[in-house]
Design an enzyme around this catalytic site. Sequence first.
Site, PDB file in Angstrom:
ATOM      1  N   ASP A   1     -23.517   6.540   4.219  1.00 18.15           N
ATOM      2  CA  ASP A   1     -24.714   7.235   4.681  1.00 18.15           C
ATOM      3  C   ASP A   1     -24.864   8.620   4.059  1.00 18.15           C
ATOM      4  OD1 ASP A   1     -22.595   8.460   5.905  1.00 18.15           O
ATOM      5  OD2 ASP A   1     -23.395   8.318   7.946  1.00 18.15           O
TER       6      ASP A   1
ATOM      7  N   CYS B   1     -19.837   9.852   3.239  1.00 20.04           N
ATOM      8  CA  CYS B   1     -18.637   9.020   3.124  1.00 20.04           C
ATOM      9  C   CYS B   1     -17.385   9.820   2.794  1.00 20.04           C
ATOM     10  CB  CYS B   1     -18.847   7.887   2.116  1.00 20.04           C
ATOM     11  SG  CYS B   1     -19.142   8.401   0.416  1.00 20.04           S
TER      12      CYS B   1
ATOM     13  N   HIS C   1     -18.897   5.952  -3.860  1.00 18.90           N
ATOM     14  CA  HIS C   1     -18.457   5.846  -2.470  1.00 18.90           C
ATOM     15  C   HIS C   1     -16.970   6.166  -2.342  1.00 18.90           C
ATOM     16  CE1 HIS C   1     -18.934   4.523   1.658  1.00 18.90           C
ATOM     17  NE2 HIS C   1     -17.894   3.722   1.539  1.00 18.90           N
TER      18      HIS C   1
END
Length: 221
Positions: free
Chosen positions: A89, A92, A198
């Site tokens: 979101d 991370c 990520h």
Amino acid sequence: MMGDSSSGSTSWSSQRDTQDDRMIALMLSEEYTNLDGAVARRLSNLAPVPHVPRINSYIPNLNDATLDHQRLLQRLNVYGLCELKVSGDGNCQFRALSDQLYRSSEYHKQVRGEVVKQLKDNRTMYESYVPMKYKRYYKKMAKLGEWGDHITLQSAADRFAAKICLLTSFRDTCFIEIMPRDQAPKRELWLSFWSEVHYNSLYDNRAVPVQQKPKRKHWLF
């Protein structure tokens, strides 16, 4: 007079809430400081690459990102490691750090706040790595959903006296080690890094914890 009283009450309540936040985080941090070192033992033969703090500058295209992710999954498999996945979101990096620190990704706001405070209070340590107005940079990083970068990782290492270890998807850089400056590390935090896409929290695949619900009062976060 009524306005002054209300303002004073609100200020006192805010200070109390902040103190409660920090006390809860401190207790959780102490509770989880003594880790078994299983991940470190798995990667003990890897030579870490020196860390250079930098902002995010390149987002891979879909094809490159797919290849990078496959490479990361292969490395996780080779070293017997497992990702505890956190939400993608925009928070991370801070969620993964929160999980490593407190065994819950839900303290990411607290972690972000501490990282930004470190940046704000120690401008001379980080300003040379920031290719923009420094105040603009740390104010941007204070916003929920703003992606963390390698400067915020260095700030986190310094703030939490932690050695942060990244298992990455970079083709030529498998393992990056981020050491706190001016102090010896008191803990190790292990993250996986799907390069520029990520972060997740990293564990030995035989010892992945169950994520706990945050121990918080109703007014926190």
